[in-house]
Design a protein around this motif. Structure first.
Motif, PDB file in Angstrom:
ATOM      1  N   ILE A  98     -12.318 -15.631  -1.538  1.00  0.00           N
ATOM      2  CA  ILE A  98     -11.733 -14.642  -2.445  1.00  0.00           C
ATOM      3  C   ILE A  98     -11.913 -13.278  -1.786  1.00  0.00           C
ATOM      4  CG2 ILE A  98     -13.786 -14.332  -3.903  1.00  0.00           C
ATOM      5  CD1 ILE A  98     -10.022 -14.201  -4.943  1.00  0.00           C
ATOM      6  N   HIS A  99     -11.128 -12.319  -2.272  1.00  0.00           N
ATOM      7  CA  HIS A  99     -11.124 -11.017  -1.589  1.00  0.00           C
ATOM      8  C   HIS A  99     -12.025  -9.996  -2.270  1.00  0.00           C
ATOM      9  CE1 HIS A  99      -8.091  -9.530  -4.587  1.00  0.00           C
ATOM     10  NE2 HIS A  99      -7.639 -10.770  -4.530  1.00  0.00           N
ATOM     11  N   LEU A 100     -12.479  -9.031  -1.467  1.00  0.00           N
ATOM     12  CA  LEU A 100     -13.323  -7.937  -1.956  1.00  0.00           C
ATOM     13  C   LEU A 100     -12.485  -6.753  -2.417  1.00  0.00           C
ATOM     14  CD1 LEU A 100     -15.849  -7.957   1.032  1.00  0.00           C
ATOM     15  CD2 LEU A 100     -16.367  -8.713  -1.301  1.00  0.00           C
ATOM     16  N   ALA A 127      -9.949  -9.230 -13.276  1.00  0.00           N
ATOM     17  CA  ALA A 127      -9.445 -10.593 -13.050  1.00  0.00           C
ATOM     18  C   ALA A 127      -9.160 -10.821 -11.567  1.00  0.00           C
ATOM     19  CB  ALA A 127      -8.178 -10.816 -13.878  1.00  0.00           C
ATOM     20  N   ASP A 128      -8.604  -9.818 -10.915  1.00  0.00           N
ATOM     21  CA  ASP A 128      -8.128  -9.934  -9.524  1.00  0.00           C
ATOM     22  C   ASP A 128      -8.908  -8.984  -8.636  1.00  0.00           C
ATOM     23  OD1 ASP A 128      -6.614 -10.433  -7.292  1.00  0.00           O
ATOM     24  OD2 ASP A 128      -4.868  -9.303  -7.957  1.00  0.00           O
ATOM     25  N   ALA A 129     -10.079  -9.418  -8.109  1.00  0.00           N
ATOM     26  CA  ALA A 129     -10.564 -10.786  -8.204  1.00  0.00           C
ATOM     27  C   ALA A 129     -12.076 -10.777  -8.412  1.00  0.00           C
ATOM     28  CB  ALA A 129     -10.199 -11.534  -6.917  1.00  0.00           C
ATOM     29  N   LYS A 130     -12.615  -9.676  -9.004  1.00  0.00           N
ATOM     30  CA  LYS A 130     -14.070  -9.620  -9.140  1.00  0.00           C
ATOM     31  C   LYS A 130     -14.577 -10.618 -10.185  1.00  0.00           C
ATOM     32  CE  LYS A 130     -14.136  -5.161  -6.947  1.00  0.00           C
ATOM     33  NZ  LYS A 130     -14.228  -3.685  -7.020  1.00  0.00           N
ATOM     34  N   ASP A 161      -9.077  -7.362   2.872  1.00  0.00           N
ATOM     35  CA  ASP A 161      -7.702  -6.886   3.093  1.00  0.00           C
ATOM     36  C   ASP A 161      -6.640  -7.786   2.475  1.00  0.00           C
ATOM     37  OD1 ASP A 161      -8.293  -8.984   4.791  1.00  0.00           O
ATOM     38  OD2 ASP A 161      -7.171  -8.191   6.488  1.00  0.00           O
ATOM     39  N   GLU A 162      -7.007  -8.583   1.475  1.00  0.00           N
ATOM     40  CA  GLU A 162      -6.038  -9.534   0.919  1.00  0.00           C
ATOM     41  C   GLU A 162      -4.875  -8.834   0.230  1.00  0.00           C
ATOM     42  OE1 GLU A 162      -4.090 -12.352  -1.856  1.00  0.00           O
ATOM     43  OE2 GLU A 162      -5.075 -10.487  -2.366  1.00  0.00           O
ATOM     44  N   GLU A 163      -5.174  -7.742  -0.447  1.00  0.00           N
ATOM     45  CA  GLU A 163      -4.123  -7.085  -1.232  1.00  0.00           C
ATOM     46  C   GLU A 163      -3.074  -6.398  -0.354  1.00  0.00           C
ATOM     47  OE1 GLU A 163      -3.547  -7.813  -4.092  1.00  0.00           O
ATOM     48  OE2 GLU A 163      -5.357  -8.108  -5.287  1.00  0.00           O
ATOM     49  N   ILE A 164      -3.342  -6.304   0.947  1.00  0.00           N
ATOM     50  CA  ILE A 164      -2.296  -5.814   1.842  1.00  0.00           C
ATOM     51  C   ILE A 164      -1.823  -6.947   2.763  1.00  0.00           C
ATOM     52  CG2 ILE A 164      -2.890  -3.363   1.772  1.00  0.00           C
ATOM     53  CD1 ILE A 164      -4.506  -3.825   4.352  1.00  0.00           C
ATOM     54  N   PHE A 186     -10.217 -18.108  -5.319  1.00  0.00           N
ATOM     55  CA  PHE A 186     -10.582 -17.728  -6.690  1.00  0.00           C
ATOM     56  C   PHE A 186      -9.749 -16.586  -7.265  1.00  0.00           C
ATOM     57  CE2 PHE A 186     -13.899 -20.736  -7.486  1.00  0.00           C
ATOM     58  CZ  PHE A 186     -14.115 -21.228  -6.207  1.00  0.00           C
ATOM     59  N   GLU A 187      -8.439 -16.643  -6.970  1.00  0.00           N
ATOM     60  CA  GLU A 187      -7.494 -15.745  -7.638  1.00  0.00           C
ATOM     61  C   GLU A 187      -7.461 -16.147  -9.119  1.00  0.00           C
ATOM     62  OE1 GLU A 187      -5.854 -13.209  -6.402  1.00  0.00           O
ATOM     63  OE2 GLU A 187      -6.257 -13.506  -4.274  1.00  0.00           O
ATOM     64  N   PRO A 188      -7.128 -15.195 -10.012  1.00  0.00           N
ATOM     65  CA  PRO A 188      -7.091 -15.550 -11.440  1.00  0.00           C
ATOM     66  C   PRO A 188      -5.987 -16.562 -11.735  1.00  0.00           C
ATOM     67  CG  PRO A 188      -6.144 -13.365 -11.073  1.00  0.00           C
ATOM     68  CD  PRO A 188      -6.769 -13.791  -9.769  1.00  0.00           C
TER      69      PRO A 188
HETATM   70 ZN   LIG Z   1      -5.931 -11.162  -5.764  1.00  0.00          ZN
END
Ligand SMILES: [Zn+2]
Length: 416
Positions: A98-100, A127-130, A161-164, A186-188
């Motif tokens: 999962i991403h930070l 939710a996305d993604a903490k 860097d997942e969101e980019i 572990f994306e929502p």
């Molecule tokens: Zn996400």
């Protein structure tokens, strides 16, 4: 679930702790461009995951090259990824990721966590993604308390860097995928609790056109308009939406031109293409190259295309289907109904699938309005979804099921 029953009950008692972790983590801005913020958050995460007693490494990631709005090359550098490993020599291995980072920049007005009502938490990244990260930590802690844990090793990858589009961490993900039997991301899950089965592929492209400047009144014919050439390209690409079912083509950014009395010698567009499958991906790449060549020749301009399908389509193959039915069976054991939907959105599940790893990528809690200032997390989903994840790991560690070899060719590639 007989022997694991005690761990499922233990998870029930962790609800308050999960909530306070999420509240604390979401108060730290970790927008993809906020390297210092990601590093600060990452330090908190290392501390929170230390209860698992896993080998923990910070991994520096390569820079990602692209072009800026003036068409000049730029390099994007991101924070380190975190990699946690436990029992790398166990006979069975899973990859958990999962991403930070979040989509909210440090300048966003959406920075704090609020209680929308008794059952709903609002905030950046809840939710996305903490939320998914808190769930993952608790599921692993429960799993580690069981005696089946010795049969299963795991690797956790937390990327910045997942969101980019994970441009810097994609290599790390592919490398880790090669050492696992399956993956969980572990994306929502969706607001109604549905999970995502298959996903479209997505590619980002920058199209840079360079023409020749000229005075509009004195020498219009000597100019070569970069904007006219780019407009022709954009218009044809837009037509793909109607011509090719399943393809989505969106020009999201255009730049170019300076003054009304000058034929513009520069124009740039950023185009996102989404495709159903590998064939469509190849076809779209081929068409884009052919179109830009044709316009360059016809209009005597230079056209440069950069970018790629960094997120290839995530298909429904046999091993993924096998994993999905094992998750459904686990859901029955712990009382979580599982429904599936397809999505045009992409995530790291696409990259793991492209690396040959069957995976389920919506293992996080229920939430909605993600990527907006209305993002929320349904608190009542935290415990059951954590139980679902922990129970799946327990069943796999106990030898209840196997997904290796569901696709003949893959099983051999998995032998380490
Ligand atoms: Zn996400």
């Amino acid at each position: 679930m007989g022997q694991f029953e005690a761990q499922l009950r233990w998870i029930e008692r962790q609800a308050a702790k999960m909530l306070s972790s999420i509240e604390g983590w979401c108060a730290i801005n970790s927008g993809s461009q906020n390297r210092a913020g990601i590093e600060r958050f990452s330090a908190e995460v290392v501390e929170a995951f230390s209860v698992l007693d896993a080998e923990t490494r910070r991994v520096a990631l390569p820079a990602f090259g692209s072009v800026d709005d003036q068409g000049e090359p730029v390099h994007f550098e991101t924070a380190d990824a975190l990699v946690l490993r436990k029992r790398p020599d166990a006979p069975r291995q899973v990859l958990l990721a999962i991403h930070l980072d979040t989509v909210y920049p440090v300048t966003s007005s959406f920075q704090s966590v609020t209680r929308i009502d008794d059952g709903t938490l609002g905030g950046p990244g809840v939710a996305d993604a903490k939320g998914g990260l808190a769930l993952l930590r608790t599921a692993l802690a429960a799993f580690e308390r069981s005696d089946a844990s010795e049969h299963l090793g795991w690797t956790v990858i937390l990327n910045p860097d997942e969101e980019i589009g994970s441009p810097c961490s994609m290599g790390l993900l592919a490398e880790a995928a090669a050492c696992a039997d399956f993956g969980l991301v572990f994306e929502p899950c969706l607001p109604d609790g549905s999970m995502i089965s298959r996903r479209k592929g997505s590619g980002n492209f920058a199209i840079v056109v360079r023409g020749r400047a000229a005075h509009v009144g004195r020498a219009f014919a000597e100019g070569r308009s970069a904007i006219h050439a780019l407009a022709e390209i954009i218009d044809e690409v837009a037509g793909w939406n109607a011509r090719f079912p399943g393809v989505i083509a969106n020009t999201g950014v255009i730049r170019g031109g300076d003054a009304l009395n000058v034929v513009p010698d520069f124009a740039l567009a950023r185009v996102n293409l989404r495709v159903e499958d590998r064939n469509q991906q190849q076809e779209a790449s081929r068409r884009l190259a052919e179109l830009t060549d044709r316009v360059a020749r016809a209009r005597s301009v230079e056209v440069e295309v950069s970018g790629d399908f960094l997120s290839p389509p995530k298909p429904l193959d046999r091993s993924t289907e096998a994993l999905m039915s094992e998750l459904e069976a686990t859901g029955k054991d712990v009382g979580v109904g599982i429904g599936w939907r397809e999505s045009g959105g992409v995530c790291d599940g696409n990259k793991l699938a492209a690396a040959g790893l069957p995976n389920i990528d919506t293992m996080g809690p229920r939430g909605g309005e993600i990527h907006s200032e209305r993002e929320y997390l349904c608190l009542d989903s935290l415990v059951p979804r954590t139980q679902l994840c922990a129970a799946l790991l327990y069943r796999y560690a106990s030898g209840d099921f196997d997904v290796r070899g569901a696709d003949g060719a893959r099983s051999e590639a998995r032998v380490r």
